[in-house]
Write an enzyme that holds these catalytic residues in place. Structure first.
Site, PDB file in Angstrom:
ATOM      1  N   ASN A 222      -1.586  -0.254   8.872  1.00 56.06           N
ATOM      2  CA  ASN A 222      -0.361   0.338   8.338  1.00 56.06           C
ATOM      3  C   ASN A 222       0.053   1.601   9.073  1.00 56.06           C
ATOM      4  O   ASN A 222       1.226   1.940   9.125  1.00 56.06           O
ATOM      5  CB  ASN A 222      -0.518   0.633   6.844  1.00 56.06           C
ATOM      6  CG  ASN A 222      -1.756   1.459   6.533  1.00 56.06           C
ATOM      7  OD1 ASN A 222      -2.846   1.163   7.021  1.00 56.06           O
ATOM      8  ND2 ASN A 222      -1.603   2.493   5.736  1.00 56.06           N
TER       9      ASN A 222
ATOM     10  N   GLN B 164       0.986  -5.474   6.175  1.00 52.00           N
ATOM     11  CA  GLN B 164       1.869  -4.910   7.202  1.00 52.00           C
ATOM     12  C   GLN B 164       2.267  -5.958   8.239  1.00 52.00           C
ATOM     13  O   GLN B 164       3.285  -5.809   8.907  1.00 52.00           O
ATOM     14  CB  GLN B 164       1.178  -3.729   7.899  1.00 52.00           C
ATOM     15  CG  GLN B 164       0.996  -2.512   7.007  1.00 52.00           C
ATOM     16  CD  GLN B 164       2.309  -1.855   6.593  1.00 52.00           C
ATOM     17  OE1 GLN B 164       3.356  -2.103   7.188  1.00 52.00           O
ATOM     18  NE2 GLN B 164       2.256  -1.029   5.565  1.00 52.00           N
TER      19      GLN B 164
ATOM     20  N   SER C  13       2.509  -8.458   0.515  1.00 49.75           N
ATOM     21  CA  SER C  13       3.334  -7.647  -0.367  1.00 49.75           C
ATOM     22  C   SER C  13       4.800  -7.905  -0.050  1.00 49.75           C
ATOM     23  O   SER C  13       5.168  -8.074   1.111  1.00 49.75           O
ATOM     24  CB  SER C  13       3.001  -6.173  -0.143  1.00 49.75           C
ATOM     25  OG  SER C  13       3.975  -5.358  -0.752  1.00 49.75           O
ATOM     26  N   ALA C  14       5.641  -7.915  -1.086  1.00 57.36           N
ATOM     27  CA  ALA C  14       7.064  -8.200  -0.875  1.00 57.36           C
ATOM     28  C   ALA C  14       7.823  -7.001  -0.323  1.00 57.36           C
ATOM     29  O   ALA C  14       8.690  -7.151   0.535  1.00 57.36           O
ATOM     30  CB  ALA C  14       7.706  -8.663  -2.185  1.00 57.36           C
ATOM     31  N   HIS C  15       7.491  -5.792  -0.806  1.00 55.12           N
ATOM     32  CA  HIS C  15       8.374  -4.660  -0.489  1.00 55.12           C
ATOM     33  C   HIS C  15       8.156  -4.122   0.920  1.00 55.12           C
ATOM     34  O   HIS C  15       8.835  -3.192   1.332  1.00 55.12           O
ATOM     35  CB  HIS C  15       8.238  -3.555  -1.542  1.00 55.12           C
ATOM     36  CG  HIS C  15       7.022  -2.700  -1.411  1.00 55.12           C
ATOM     37  ND1 HIS C  15       7.034  -1.491  -0.770  1.00 55.12           N
ATOM     38  CD2 HIS C  15       5.756  -2.873  -1.838  1.00 55.12           C
ATOM     39  CE1 HIS C  15       5.831  -0.948  -0.817  1.00 55.12           C
ATOM     40  NE2 HIS C  15       5.031  -1.772  -1.459  1.00 55.12           N
TER      41      HIS C  15
ATOM     42  N   ALA D 211       0.310  -5.616  -3.452  1.00 49.96           N
ATOM     43  CA  ALA D 211      -0.822  -5.701  -2.539  1.00 49.96           C
ATOM     44  C   ALA D 211      -2.077  -5.065  -3.122  1.00 49.96           C
ATOM     45  O   ALA D 211      -3.190  -5.550  -2.909  1.00 49.96           O
ATOM     46  CB  ALA D 211      -0.460  -5.021  -1.222  1.00 49.96           C
TER      47      ALA D 211
ATOM     48  N   CYS E  96       0.450   6.374   0.216  1.00 48.56           N
ATOM     49  CA  CYS E  96      -0.463   6.590  -0.901  1.00 48.56           C
ATOM     50  C   CYS E  96      -1.224   7.893  -0.731  1.00 48.56           C
ATOM     51  O   CYS E  96      -1.618   8.524  -1.695  1.00 48.56           O
ATOM     52  CB  CYS E  96      -1.452   5.437  -1.011  1.00 48.56           C
ATOM     53  SG  CYS E  96      -0.631   3.865  -1.165  1.00 48.56           S
TER      54      CYS E  96
END
Lengths: 392, 377, 134
Positions: free
Chosen positions: B149, B177, B197-199, B70, B322
């Site tokens: 998020n 998200q 985003s995949a994860h 992302a 982050c």
């Protein structure tokens, strides 16, 4: 199928896979390495172990390793980041980069992009064996030169540049040195404690690690300074943001540890296969070896040959059961002859009729014999079929 | 067994996704750019994954570009839209992810006007202020996240898109998200670009996508090799891309069930939380992701609470992973206009597909315990 | 992997692959063979040269040979024409167009020049045949 395209990509070694797998399972090792709780700390610890493993392969400190998504990103970050840190292009000061015509596409493309922003780039022509001598590089340095970007080992022809000799002389002149070592790591002994390289790019999937992960070595003493190219979150000492893919980073660490442990055996194995294949194929009339003809000065894991008088596409098609490359993997989907071979002075037809054989840990002497038989027979058959005057 | 309630930071890989990836981790597949047969099989797998990712959000496969995640998607969107253009303005929501915020701020030295879009205390765009802001001059791109998020607040992107388009600008939507937690269609959001985003949806780390409408002119930010139709250089991350595709297919099929389960679990969680004195659930009255609760209690210190919970084997977050450990209060809550003390008290609980009632109850019991200890001390 | 292991790793059309691998009618007629008319099309620089030799008995072809330097499609084109021409009247040969070759061999758009190479070589043979008749 006999796979002789290990310089394009290697499979993941079983031991590397075993190291990665726990981080792909839902057993508490799936945390985000940036999270400040148990699962996050576990992931972070694995990332730091891997960082040490990568550093150890090249004689660096763990704190000098920045994770990236691969060598392409490492090269982009090194070159653009080094220029941007010096204020380019905002401050309007002239900047000059020295590189060579035979660099990987991503280095050349990055340099071309910087030219559109006003940077001056010298694309030096290598000698007939693909080498950039330190003298030729130093002769191209101007007062505006801020960066030299040169590969340690050429991905198509295996030429080894004399980085050990070049590095200290660039240091004296205050010019940064970036080295693309994607094809060198695990193939040559690299010790950055004694070689004054400032920035060095690595890729995992060229040395039995996973795709999608690489690293950039950024020297601490004296500090090589870069501006980040990917913003957000401030990961990797602020030089490269983004959630770290724990399993991939762990895989790269394991691959580097394995490459270090197996180094002598790997090199001897590849060298033996390469020399055996050349011994067989040099009996083909007119065959040309691209890159260093002295095997001791070439990377051990690949052999690039031209077969004048046969058309390249038919040659590759006729070797259907053998996976080889006609150049760098990135450009071989197009029918364009290799720009690396063109830079060596080969004409279009010869460059097109070229094959790169590259060897892996599991390649056997029997496979080499079989490949040699096939290539010899197919070249002879295609020449027989051709109305052109006989070569050789 | 530890209790993991931090699924907005990252999710474990779905075992079915791992099964889909395994042949590409252990098999003989080559560099996807190589022409020989392994290479072609690899390319087919990438194209199949592209269709799966596109299908999750009702986009065209040709609109999907794979990235390393992302952060790269969001950077590519903002930098790729602005590079080489006469600078005008870039706007981003005050509660955006650091990847948007910092990518946007990096444009400032290049002459771009970079402004935040005001977000109200409920987590929603301050519409009158936004309209006035758009009227003040040309805009190249506005960036808003579909779901936040931290708070999980869902933004009316379609409304934002109409306003931005009327002002001659483009809308980039960070849907990282929202992906897999909300049923939505790319076209219906009005977005011109969208990051995924995949994860965050039970796929692997290290891969994401940027979805780009065909009319959008975007300059590549990773040069070399010409992969992804020239938009993103670098050898494709084959196994991760295949995993991303598989995760999107599962998410598309199961998002309804997931939301239903989370809605029940979250009601239980919030009922327990509301029993605590002085509780604030951020974005309480706004539409929110069914799996996310961010809350604070006056007098708590979120980071300390997080560590205390961690010692009890419960993983939650104080906000974005982050920003963890920076000692700064959540910029999201500050962006919504909450006081620093309140923002410092925040913890985020984000549920996953495997979260159980027992885990919720255990979390609430531990929290009540810690609270009692704090009061006693 | 779905492909059968016939070595066709690059996925050429079946007919192109068969003719490329077997190259029926490859070669040249022995010097002095009566009734042979041969001609060439293409250039080495364009990486395709096709030499076609047809053996005539009056106005009818009784045998064909080809030599080719080029991609598999151009080799297949040579083999196909040399076989197809055998037994045909010269007037029939004049009807063969590149489009027929593309259809018969499933030659893709980006290899249309290989079919044109075949048409050019056949035309060159026919015009030389015409000169011989005159």
């Amino acid at each position: 199928m006999i796979y002789l395209d290990y310089a394009a990509t290697t499979p993941i070694d079983e031991a590397v896979f075993d190291a990665m797998l726990p981080y792909l399972k839902p057993d508490g090792l799936h945390g985000n390495p940036a999270s400040t709780h148990g699962p996050g700390f576990k992931a972070r610890a694995a990332v730091e172990t891997a960082r040490q493993q990568v550093a150890a392969l090249i004689g660096a400190e763990a704190s000098e390793i920045i994770w990236t998504s691969g060598a392409t990103e490492s090269n982009n970050l090194a070159i653009k980041g080094a220029l941007e840190f010096r204020g380019f292009p905002k401050n309007g000061k002239p900047v000059h980069i020295v590189t060579s015509k035979t660099e990987h596409k991503c280095v050349l493309d990055t340099c071309r992009q910087l030219e559109t922003l006003g940077a001056r780039v010298s694309y030096l022509k290598p000698d007939g064996q693909g080498r950039m001598t330190p003298e030729a590089v130093l002769a191209a340095i101007t007062p505006d030169t801020v960066l030299v970007s040169l590969m340690w080992v050429n991905n198509e022809i295996g030429t080894v540049n004399d980085i050990e000799q070049l590095a200290p002389r660039l240091r004296e002149r205050g010019v940064m040195l970036h080295v693309d070592a994607a094809q060198a790591a695990g193939k040559l002994a690299i010790d950055l404690k004694t070689v004054a390289v400032d920035l060095l790019s690595l890729s995992a999937h060229k040395l039995y690690g996973p795709k999608g992960v690489g690293a950039l070595y950024v020297r601490r003493k004296p500090r090589a300074r870069l501006s980040p190219q990917m913003h957000g979150g401030g990961h990797e000492q602020g030089m490269r943001s983004g959630t770290l893919a724990t399993h991939q980073v762990v895989g790269m660490g394991a691959a580097c540890a394995l490459a270090a442990a197996r180094f002598d055996a790997d090199v001897a194995h590849w060298r033996g296969l390469r020399d055996a294949l050349w011994a067989r194929l040099q009996t083909i009339p007119g065959v040309l070896r691209n890159g260093p003809t002295d095997g001791d000065r070439a990377a051990p894991h690949l052999l690039n040959l031209s077969f004048p008088g046969v058309e390249g596409e038919s040659l590759r098609a006729s070797l259907g059961g053998i996976a080889v490359s006609s150049g760098s993997a990135c450009s071989s989907a197009t029918a364009e002859p290799s720009y690396v071979l063109r830079a060596l002075g080969r004409d279009d037809e010869t460059a097109n009729a070229s094959l790169r054989f590259s060897f892996g840990r599991r390649t056997t002497a029997a496979e080499i014999e079989q490949v040699a038989d096939t290539v010899i027979a197919q070249v002879a058959w295609l020449r027989e079929l051709s109305p052109l005057p006989r070569n050789g | 067994m530890p209790i993991y309630l931090d699924h907005n930071a990252t999710t474990p890989l779905d075992p079915r996704v791992l099964d889909a990836m395994l042949p590409y981790l252990t098999g003989p597949y080559g560099n996807a750019s190589s022409v020989h047969r392994y290479g072609r099989a690899a390319r087919d797998a990438i194209e199949a994954a592209r269709v799966q990712v596109a299908a999750l959000v009702g986009a065209e496969a040709s609109e999907v570009t794979f990235t390393s995640g992302a952060t790269e998607s969001n950077n590519l969107a903002l930098k790729g839209l602005t590079e080489g253009r006469v600078p005008s303005r870039v706007l981003y929501g005050a509660t955006e992810h650091p990847a948007i915020l910092e990518a946007a701020e990096s444009l400032r030295p290049h002459g771009w006007g970079v402004e935040t879009i005001a977000i109200d205390r409920a987590g929603i765009v301050d519409w009158p202020a936004f309209e006035a802001q758009l009227a003040r001059g040309p805009v190249r791109v506005a960036a808003l996240m579909l779901a936040n998020n931290e708070t999980g607040v869902i933004q009316d992107c379609a409304r934002a898109a109409r306003l931005v388009h009327d002002a001659g600008g483009l809308l980039h939507v960070d849907a990282v998200q929202a992906g897999g937690k909300l049923a939505f269609a790319f076209a219906a959001t009005g977005a011109d670009l969208m990051g995924l985003s995949a994860h965050k949806l039970y796929g692997p780390k290290g891969v994401g996508a940027l979805i780009v409408k065909s009319h959008v002119e975007l300059l590549t930010q990773l040069h070399g090799g010409g992969q992804e139709r020239g938009l993103r250089g670098g050898t494709e991350n084959l196994a991760a891309i295949v995993g991303f595709g598989a995760a999107c297919e599962l998410a598309a099929a199961e998002v309804g069930q997931r939301i239903d389960r989370w809605t029940v679990l979250r009601a239980r969680l919030e009922a327990g939380l509301r029993a605590l004195p002085g509780i604030t659930i951020f974005g309480d009255g706004s539409p929110r992701l069914a799996n996310t609760v961010q809350c604070g209690v006056a007098g708590w210190e979120g980071e300390a609470l997080l560590m205390a919970l961690d010692r009890k084997g419960i993983a939650v977050s104080s906000g974005s992973a982050c920003a963890s450990g920076t000692g700064e209060p959540s910029h999201v809550l500050i962006g919504m206009g909450w006081e620093r003390d309140t923002a410092f008290s925040a913890i985020r609980i984000s549920l996953g597909v495997a979260t159980t009632e027992t885990e919720i109850d255990r979390f609430l019991a531990v929290l009540a315990d810690l609270r009692a200890q704090a009061v006693a001390a | 992997m779905t492909e059968t292991d016939d070595g066709n790793a690059f996925g050429y059309a079946p007919e192109i692959w068969r003719l490329f691998r077997n190259a029926p009618n490859a070669g040249a007629f022995p010097d002095g063979t009566p009734g042979v008319v041969s001609a060439e099309a293409g250039t080495p620089a364009a990486r395709s040269v096709l030499r076609l030799a047809l053996r005539f008995d009056g106005a009818r072809v009784i045998d064909g040979r080809f030599q080719a330097y080029g991609c598999p499609a151009s080799i297949a084109v040579g083999a196909w024409i040399a076989g197809w021409a055998s037994g045909r009247h010269v007037d029939d040969l004049r009807l063969l167009k590149a489009a027929h070759l593309r259809e018969a061999l499933e030659i893709p758009e980006d290899r249309a020049h290989c079919a044109l190479l075949g048409e050019d070589a056949l035309r060159a043979v026919l015009s030389r045949y015409q000169e011989h008749q005159a």
